[in-house]
Scaffold this motif. Structure first.
Motif, PDB file in Angstrom:
ATOM      1  N   ARG A 156       0.887  -1.212  -0.111  1.00  0.00           N
ATOM      2  CA  ARG A 156       0.205   0.044   0.038  1.00  0.00           C
ATOM      3  C   ARG A 156       0.861   1.257  -0.159  1.00  0.00           C
TER       4      ARG A 156
ATOM      5  N   ARG B 195       1.373   4.226  -3.102  1.00  0.00           N
ATOM      6  CA  ARG B 195       0.979   5.409  -2.742  1.00  0.00           C
ATOM      7  C   ARG B 195       2.082   6.305  -3.056  1.00  0.00           C
TER       8      ARG B 195
ATOM      9  N   GLU C  48       2.089   9.281  -6.069  1.00  0.00           N
ATOM     10  CA  GLU C  48       2.397  10.649  -5.794  1.00  0.00           C
ATOM     11  C   GLU C  48       3.723  10.954  -6.569  1.00  0.00           C
TER      12      GLU C  48
END
Length: 284
Positions: free
Chosen positions: A72, A76, A80
């Motif tokens: 996870r 992420r 980004e």
């Protein structure tokens, strides 16, 4: 007495099984549906206690949970990065992108033009040698055609002002046509950097660079034939397309047949000469 003992044994065995099933049910109820019953059965068959089974399952559960957290976090971070990259591209001025494109185009243009304007020639006599070999190809074609009484190509027309002695009137047209072929080859050799030392260091390299230069020269020959056909068609008031005039179509077939012969003869002779040049380098 024996019946009483057997009944007691059966009762104890049934109670032990009931306690085991109760412990398993309690463990499943506490830890949720993630526990695999097949794994528990295997552990029970090996004689492992319920506490050991539960501890092992909890450890695997923690590892799976940590892997999910790592995955996870990785997703992420990548999301980004992509968002920041898109934001940077969106915020980038259009003029900067245009200037970079112009700079790249100018670099490519300078690189291509430098092969013709400032070429690297490690063997100063090689361009002249190549030109002589290529020009000889048209002379050989003329000799075969005249000696075999074959159909003469369009460029092999005798000159009226030259004395008609043997094949003397055909020498100038043959060398004139050969000089045009030599010009095409020289431009192709410059484009393929065939005058640099790497072009005759090894046989494989010599074949590769010779093929590139030959392809460029043949393309120039095709362009020249096409321009001549367009000029001939327009002078006769015919559009330069196939099917517009039968005579022009036959002329195009004749011109391209001559081009195939010239390209093939030039390729054979220049390839033999370039391979011989590799041998000369090895002898030196």
């Amino acid at each position: 007495f024996l019946r009483c003992i057997n009944s007691l044994h059966l009762t104890m065995f049934g109670g032990w099984l009931f306690a085991l099933h109760l412990a398993l049910a309690t463990s499943i109820a506490r830890n949720g549906p993630g526990l695999q019953l097949m794994g528990l059965r295997g552990a029970v068959s090996q004689g492992k206690p319920t506490s050991y089974i539960r501890r092992d399952w909890e450890g695997s559960r923690r590892r799976d949970y940590s892997q999910q957290i790592q995955l996870r976090n990785l997703l992420r971070v990548r999301a980004e990065e992509e968002e920041s990259k898109k934001e940077g591209e969106e915020e980038r001025p259009l003029k900067d992108v245009f200037d970079e494109g112009m700079t790249y185009g100018n670099d490519v243009r300078d690189m291509v033009l430098s092969r013709f304007t400032s070429p690297v020639i490690d063997d100063i006599g090689l361009p002249l040698s190549d030109a002589m070999v290529v020009a000889t190809s048209s002379v050989l074609v003329a000799i075969v055609v005249i000696a075999g009484h074959l159909v003469k190509p369009s460029w092999l027309a005798p000159l009226e002002w030259v004395p008609a002695w043997r094949s003397l009137p055909y020498i100038v047209p043959a060398f004139s046509h050969g000089s045009l072929l030599a010009l095409c080859w020289t431009l192709g050799a410059l484009a393929a950097q065939a005058f640099e030392k790497k072009a005759w260091t090894t046989r494989t390299q010599a074949i590769a660079i010779t093929a590139k230069a030959w392809a460029f020269a043949v393309s120039l020959m095709i362009v020249g034939v096409q321009i001549g056909l367009i000029k001939e068609s327009l002078s006769n008031g015919v559009l330069p397309f196939l099917g517009e005039n039968e005579a022009m179509d036959m002329l195009a077939v004749s011109r391209y047949s001559e081009l195939i012969v010239d390209a093939g003869m030039m390729g054979v002779l220049i390839s033999i000469w370039r391979q011989y040049r590799v041998n000369i380098e090895n002898w030196i």
